[in-house]
Design a protein around this motif. Structure first.
Motif, mmCIF file in Angstrom:
data_model
loop_
_atom_site.group_PDB
_atom_site.id
_atom_site.type_symbol
_atom_site.label_atom_id
_atom_site.label_comp_id
_atom_site.label_asym_id
_atom_site.label_seq_id
_atom_site.Cartn_x
_atom_site.Cartn_y
_atom_site.Cartn_z
ATOM 1 N N THR A 146 -1.175 -7.811 -0.025
ATOM 2 C CA THR A 146 -1.628 -8.044 -1.537
ATOM 3 C C THR A 146 -2.526 -6.833 -1.938
ATOM 4 O OG1 THR A 146 -1.607 -10.457 -1.236
ATOM 5 C CG2 THR A 146 -2.791 -9.976 -3.144
ATOM 6 N N VAL A 147 -3.527 -6.526 -1.102
ATOM 7 C CA VAL A 147 -4.567 -5.439 -1.613
ATOM 8 C C VAL A 147 -3.974 -4.096 -1.644
ATOM 9 C CG1 VAL A 147 -6.483 -4.436 -0.899
ATOM 10 C CG2 VAL A 147 -6.447 -6.794 -0.526
ATOM 11 N N ALA A 148 -3.066 -3.977 -0.524
ATOM 12 C CA ALA A 148 -2.333 -2.534 -0.655
ATOM 13 C C ALA A 148 -1.365 -2.529 -1.730
ATOM 14 C CB ALA A 148 -1.605 -2.495 0.612
ATOM 15 N N ARG A 149 -0.790 -3.577 -1.971
ATOM 16 C CA ARG A 149 0.360 -3.480 -3.390
ATOM 17 C C ARG A 149 -0.403 -3.251 -4.499
ATOM 18 N NH1 ARG A 149 2.538 -8.030 -2.216
ATOM 19 N NH2 ARG A 149 4.000 -7.135 -1.035
ATOM 20 N N GLY A 150 -1.684 -3.796 -4.655
ATOM 21 C CA GLY A 150 -2.423 -3.646 -6.040
ATOM 22 C C GLY A 150 -2.922 -2.177 -6.258
ATOM 23 N N LEU A 151 -2.739 -1.327 -4.981
ATOM 24 C CA LEU A 151 -3.158 0.081 -5.046
ATOM 25 C C LEU A 151 -1.837 0.902 -4.816
ATOM 26 C CD1 LEU A 151 -6.124 0.191 -2.392
ATOM 27 C CD2 LEU A 151 -6.098 0.290 -4.746
ATOM 28 N N GLY A 152 -0.765 0.488 -4.833
ATOM 29 C CA GLY A 152 0.692 1.134 -4.921
ATOM 30 C C GLY A 152 0.848 1.557 -3.691
ATOM 31 N N LEU A 153 0.345 0.921 -2.575
ATOM 32 C CA LEU A 153 0.426 1.640 -1.255
ATOM 33 C C LEU A 153 1.627 0.813 -0.285
ATOM 34 C CD1 LEU A 153 -3.097 2.007 0.048
ATOM 35 C CD2 LEU A 153 -1.710 3.524 -0.992
ATOM 36 N N SER A 154 2.156 -0.237 -0.798
ATOM 37 C CA SER A 154 3.210 -1.117 -0.102
ATOM 38 C C SER A 154 4.471 -0.648 -0.435
ATOM 39 C CB SER A 154 2.719 -2.607 -0.411
ATOM 40 O OG SER A 154 3.796 -3.473 0.187
ATOM 41 N N TYR A 155 5.384 -0.642 0.342
ATOM 42 C CA TYR A 155 6.846 -0.353 0.034
ATOM 43 C C TYR A 155 7.577 -1.094 1.067
ATOM 44 C CZ TYR A 155 6.568 3.053 4.026
ATOM 45 O OH TYR A 155 6.539 3.786 5.161
ATOM 46 N N PRO A 156 8.931 -1.248 0.550
ATOM 47 C CA PRO A 156 9.641 -2.171 1.810
ATOM 48 C C PRO A 156 10.476 -1.035 2.483
ATOM 49 C CG PRO A 156 11.022 -1.803 -0.496
ATOM 50 C CD PRO A 156 9.399 -1.435 -0.476
ATOM 51 N N VAL A 157 10.675 -1.391 3.804
ATOM 52 C CA VAL A 157 11.356 -0.353 4.788
ATOM 53 C C VAL A 157 12.818 -0.470 4.549
ATOM 54 C CG1 VAL A 157 11.723 -0.263 7.280
ATOM 55 C CG2 VAL A 157 9.471 -1.206 6.647
ATOM 56 N N SER A 158 13.469 0.738 4.422
ATOM 57 C CA SER A 158 14.785 0.995 4.351
ATOM 58 C C SER A 158 15.539 0.505 5.548
ATOM 59 C CB SER A 158 15.278 2.603 4.014
ATOM 60 O OG SER A 158 15.042 2.981 5.345
ATOM 61 N N ALA A 159 16.851 0.021 5.504
ATOM 62 C CA ALA A 159 17.816 -0.466 6.470
ATOM 63 C C ALA A 159 17.746 0.389 7.519
ATOM 64 C CB ALA A 159 19.106 -0.797 5.890
ATOM 65 N N PRO A 160 18.075 1.873 7.356
ATOM 66 C CA PRO A 160 18.128 2.810 8.398
ATOM 67 C C PRO A 160 16.864 2.684 9.311
ATOM 68 C CG PRO A 160 18.925 3.841 6.655
ATOM 69 C CD PRO A 160 18.371 2.496 6.327
ATOM 70 N N VAL A 161 15.731 2.606 8.829
ATOM 71 C CA VAL A 161 14.344 2.875 9.328
ATOM 72 C C VAL A 161 13.960 1.372 10.015
ATOM 73 C CG1 VAL A 161 11.983 2.863 9.049
ATOM 74 C CG2 VAL A 161 13.334 4.310 7.954
ATOM 75 N N ARG A 162 14.532 0.155 9.438
ATOM 76 C CA ARG A 162 14.342 -1.070 10.078
ATOM 77 C C ARG A 162 15.359 -0.926 11.305
ATOM 78 N NH1 ARG A 162 15.540 -7.019 7.273
ATOM 79 N NH2 ARG A 162 15.687 -7.911 9.316
ATOM 80 N N GLU A 163 16.425 -0.568 11.292
ATOM 81 C CA GLU A 163 17.281 -0.446 12.436
ATOM 82 C C GLU A 163 16.599 0.527 13.500
ATOM 83 O OE1 GLU A 163 21.771 0.848 13.805
ATOM 84 O OE2 GLU A 163 21.258 0.478 11.607
#
Length: 200
Positions: free
Chosen positions: A129-146
């Motif tokens: 929540t805090v990180a997203r408010g600062l633009g720091l959060s992002y979803p992990v891509s499928a290749p990185v997740r694997e």
């Protein structure tokens, strides 16, 4: 030795131990395009986050006596983050105390009751929540997740989601205005202690 030198040495060591196909995926993730981050002069909302042992900590308390240095990191599972936090403990914390500033580390990792051996609060921003408010959060891509799962890191178990945060350091003054923002989309790099002290 600078923090950058230590991180590059750690990266060379870790990368040499990785299968080439996983190293390639992680290298590509390091080059991800930067998004819009919070800027100097913006105001950060007050927050209350649990520490590792569940004790709630408010931003208002962190800035009560002076500025707060907030270190956003990926999680305890990240060796680059651990090296950075240990460096900040040794080199930065004593200098901050002299200047009347506080230090706190924030990650999306769920509090697990394990209290890190650090002299500053380590807070859980579950759901980013805090990180997203600062633009720091992002979803992990499928290749990185694997690749991460292959290496034994399941972010959904550790964080509750497959989201990460860009490593960053922000300095908030007593009015919660951001006076310094340094974001690192390349997760191997971090803010040098000297740059934080200069910002203060």
């Amino acid at each position: 030795m600078t923090l950058e030198t230590a991180l590059n040495g750690l990266n060379d060591q870790l990368r040499a131990a990785l299968p080439p196909e996983i190293a390639e995926v992680l290298d590509a993730d390091r080059r991800r395009a930067a998004t819009a981050f919070a800027e100097v002069g913006a105001k950060i909302d007050d927050f209350e986050l649990p520490s590792a042992d569940g004790t709630p900590v408010k931003l208002a308390a962190l800035v009560e006596e002076g500025p707060a240095v907030l270190v956003f990191y990926r999680g305890q599972w990240c060796p680059y983050c651990n090296l950075t936090l240990r460096t900040y403990q040794q080199e930065l914390l004593p200098e901050l105390e002299k200047r009347g500033a506080t230090l706190a580390a924030i990650s999306p990792q769920k509090p697990d009751g394990t209290v890190p051996d650090l002299g500053f609060p380590v807070l859980s921003d579950v759901g980013s929540t805090v990180a997203r408010g600062l633009g720091l959060s992002y979803p992990v891509s499928a290749p990185v997740r694997e690749a991460m799962e292959t290496l034994g890191t399941n972010l959904e178990q550790v964080n509750g989601t497959w989201d990460l945060v860009h490593p960053a350091v922000v300095v908030a003054d007593q009015d919660r205005v951001l006076r310094f923002v340094d974001v690192h989309p390349d997760f191997v790099t971090r803010t040098e202690p000297a740059d934080i002290l200069k910002a203060l």
